[in-house]
Scaffold this motif. Sequence first.
Motif, PDB file in Angstrom:
ATOM      1  N   PRO A  59       0.865  -1.188   0.000  1.00 45.78           N
ATOM      2  CA  PRO A  59       0.000   0.000   0.000  1.00 45.78           C
ATOM      3  C   PRO A  59       0.899   1.235   0.000  1.00 45.78           C
ATOM      4  O   PRO A  59       1.934   1.256   0.674  1.00 45.78           O
ATOM      5  CB  PRO A  59      -0.781  -0.126   1.309  1.00 45.78           C
ATOM      6  CG  PRO A  59       0.020  -1.042   2.166  1.00 45.78           C
ATOM      7  CD  PRO A  59       0.791  -1.942   1.260  1.00 45.78           C
ATOM      8  N   GLU A  61       0.550   3.858   1.423  1.00 47.79           N
ATOM      9  CA  GLU A  61       0.629   4.415   2.779  1.00 47.79           C
ATOM     10  C   GLU A  61       1.827   3.877   3.555  1.00 47.79           C
ATOM     11  O   GLU A  61       2.263   4.488   4.537  1.00 47.79           O
ATOM     12  CB  GLU A  61      -0.660   4.101   3.548  1.00 47.79           C
ATOM     13  CG  GLU A  61      -1.851   4.947   3.150  1.00 47.79           C
ATOM     14  CD  GLU A  61      -2.511   4.522   1.845  1.00 47.79           C
ATOM     15  OE1 GLU A  61      -3.358   5.278   1.339  1.00 47.79           O
ATOM     16  OE2 GLU A  61      -2.189   3.417   1.325  1.00 47.79           O
ATOM     17  N   LYS A  62       2.378   2.747   3.123  1.00 50.01           N
ATOM     18  CA  LYS A  62       3.502   2.143   3.840  1.00 50.01           C
ATOM     19  C   LYS A  62       4.803   2.905   3.625  1.00 50.01           C
ATOM     20  O   LYS A  62       5.766   2.730   4.370  1.00 50.01           O
ATOM     21  CB  LYS A  62       3.670   0.681   3.384  1.00 50.01           C
ATOM     22  CG  LYS A  62       4.648  -0.128   4.222  1.00 50.01           C
ATOM     23  CD  LYS A  62       4.686  -1.583   3.768  1.00 50.01           C
ATOM     24  CE  LYS A  62       5.657  -2.402   4.610  1.00 50.01           C
ATOM     25  NZ  LYS A  62       5.706  -3.821   4.169  1.00 50.01           N
ATOM     26  N   GLY A  71      -4.748   4.890  -0.900  1.00 52.25           N
ATOM     27  CA  GLY A  71      -5.487   3.653  -1.104  1.00 52.25           C
ATOM     28  C   GLY A  71      -4.994   2.819  -2.268  1.00 52.25           C
ATOM     29  O   GLY A  71      -5.486   1.714  -2.492  1.00 52.25           O
ATOM     30  N   LYS A  73      -1.994   0.776  -4.691  1.00 57.17           N
ATOM     31  CA  LYS A  73      -0.846  -0.109  -4.518  1.00 57.17           C
ATOM     32  C   LYS A  73       0.364   0.471  -5.241  1.00 57.17           C
ATOM     33  O   LYS A  73       0.237   1.109  -6.287  1.00 57.17           O
ATOM     34  CB  LYS A  73      -1.152  -1.500  -5.069  1.00 57.17           C
ATOM     35  CG  LYS A  73      -2.319  -2.206  -4.389  1.00 57.17           C
ATOM     36  CD  LYS A  73      -2.030  -2.499  -2.930  1.00 57.17           C
ATOM     37  CE  LYS A  73      -3.165  -3.286  -2.287  1.00 57.17           C
ATOM     38  NZ  LYS A  73      -2.917  -3.508  -0.835  1.00 57.17           N
ATOM     39  N   ARG A 309      -8.144   6.446   8.555  1.00 58.50           N
ATOM     40  CA  ARG A 309      -7.244   5.308   8.363  1.00 58.50           C
ATOM     41  C   ARG A 309      -7.086   4.519   9.652  1.00 58.50           C
ATOM     42  O   ARG A 309      -7.194   5.065  10.746  1.00 58.50           O
ATOM     43  CB  ARG A 309      -5.842   5.773   7.937  1.00 58.50           C
ATOM     44  CG  ARG A 309      -5.747   6.542   6.654  1.00 58.50           C
ATOM     45  CD  ARG A 309      -4.290   6.898   6.343  1.00 58.50           C
ATOM     46  NE  ARG A 309      -4.192   7.778   5.178  1.00 58.50           N
ATOM     47  CZ  ARG A 309      -4.350   9.091   5.223  1.00 58.50           C
ATOM     48  NH1 ARG A 309      -4.595   9.684   6.383  1.00 58.50           N
ATOM     49  NH2 ARG A 309      -4.252   9.812   4.126  1.00 58.50           N
ATOM     50  N   ARG A 310      -6.773   3.246   9.462  1.00 58.49           N
ATOM     51  CA  ARG A 310      -6.246   2.427  10.546  1.00 58.49           C
ATOM     52  C   ARG A 310      -5.077   1.663   9.961  1.00 58.49           C
ATOM     53  O   ARG A 310      -5.258   0.833   9.064  1.00 58.49           O
ATOM     54  CB  ARG A 310      -7.278   1.461  11.118  1.00 58.49           C
ATOM     55  CG  ARG A 310      -6.704   0.626  12.270  1.00 58.49           C
ATOM     56  CD  ARG A 310      -7.712  -0.330  12.880  1.00 58.49           C
ATOM     57  NE  ARG A 310      -7.076  -1.145  13.908  1.00 58.49           N
ATOM     58  CZ  ARG A 310      -6.916  -0.791  15.169  1.00 58.49           C
ATOM     59  NH1 ARG A 310      -7.355   0.384  15.573  1.00 58.49           N
ATOM     60  NH2 ARG A 310      -6.320  -1.592  16.035  1.00 58.49           N
ATOM     61  N   THR A 313      -4.797   0.947   6.072  1.00 59.22           N
ATOM     62  CA  THR A 313      -6.112   0.729   5.477  1.00 59.22           C
ATOM     63  C   THR A 313      -6.961   1.988   5.543  1.00 59.22           C
ATOM     64  O   THR A 313      -7.066   2.623   6.600  1.00 59.22           O
ATOM     65  CB  THR A 313      -6.846  -0.416   6.200  1.00 59.22           C
ATOM     66  OG1 THR A 313      -6.050  -1.603   6.134  1.00 59.22           O
ATOM     67  CG2 THR A 313      -8.203  -0.682   5.560  1.00 59.22           C
ATOM     68  N   LEU A 315     -10.460   3.685   5.772  1.00 58.96           N
ATOM     69  CA  LEU A 315     -11.774   3.310   6.289  1.00 58.96           C
ATOM     70  C   LEU A 315     -12.885   4.191   5.730  1.00 58.96           C
ATOM     71  O   LEU A 315     -14.025   3.747   5.594  1.00 58.96           O
ATOM     72  CB  LEU A 315     -11.783   3.402   7.819  1.00 58.96           C
ATOM     73  CG  LEU A 315     -10.719   2.586   8.561  1.00 58.96           C
ATOM     74  CD1 LEU A 315     -10.819   2.844  10.057  1.00 58.96           C
ATOM     75  CD2 LEU A 315     -10.869   1.098   8.259  1.00 58.96           C
TER      76      LEU A 315
END
Length: 339
Positions: A59, A61-62, A71, A73, A309-310, A313, A315
Amino acid sequence: MHPAILWRPVKNLDIQCEACSHFCYLKEGEKGKCGVRINQKGRLYTLVKDKIAALNLDPVEKKPLFHFLPGSKTLSLATMGCNFACIFCQNHSLSQPPKKDGTILGENISADSILQLAKEEGALSVSYTYSEPTIFIELVLEVSRKAQVEGIKNILVTNGYQSPKALEELGPYIQAANVDLKSFAECFYREYCQASLKTVLNNLEHMKKLGWWLEITTLVITELNDSPQELKNIARYIQNYLGKETPWHISRYHPSYKLNNPPTPLSTLEKAYEIGKEVGLDYVYLGNVPGHMSESTYCPACGKVVIARRGFTLLEINLKEGKCAFCDYKIAGDFSNLN
């Protein structure tokens, strides 16, 4: 072994590498500080262009990037080696072996194969990450040029220690970068990274001028760079030189590699978050604390959640064409994938 770019002859068979700001002076047979660039008979070669040591779908976000194609890839790749020697390195098994014992592992994967995989997996970007992409700049340029033709964006996750020439080479092909600002003290960079803070700051400003979307990460380490004054200095620098819209990721440290200081207390991270907001930064995030409210993006105007986010991910998304769905305020970043 492949011919490298960014070097100059000095005298006899001596040369100088110009890929990063160490500007290593190399006699015949010597390697640079990264352990993967070598002088062979008066010419510079890279030992890693055909040795991809990590290739993963992540993701975005990583990286972390929270304001760039959220959101989506990203196909992440790296070789072994790094031009820093951080004693707290989280990826030391990838970054340090070439310098320690000459170990260089990896597979020869063509740029075309990398991009084919990205398309098959639906990745909107390729990230050059995990170790330090500057030391495998030949591979970065080959893949990023082809990615741009294919409409795939390019992300650099970096310590920010490129040479000015390297940044100009990368400039047209990189769309976003997450840069580590590890400390705001020269002594920290010298002692723990064998590098210079001033160079990183100069390069951050250079990247900004190149038009890259920037997000900054600071790994807050117990007893080393966790004082309120140092954190305030970092936040002020971001606001004054990169812009208050530049996201600041404050990441929790856990013991790693050669450093065994205690994990960062949550209270220290929350204080850093408060400092960032008090200084005037629009977007401050805490990392490595899944479930914390600071993982979400809040509208600077109305204060409502625009991306919940969590962890990595998403939300909830309350954006319309990059604007807050509640008050129409423009949220900084690239949200084109959400339109």
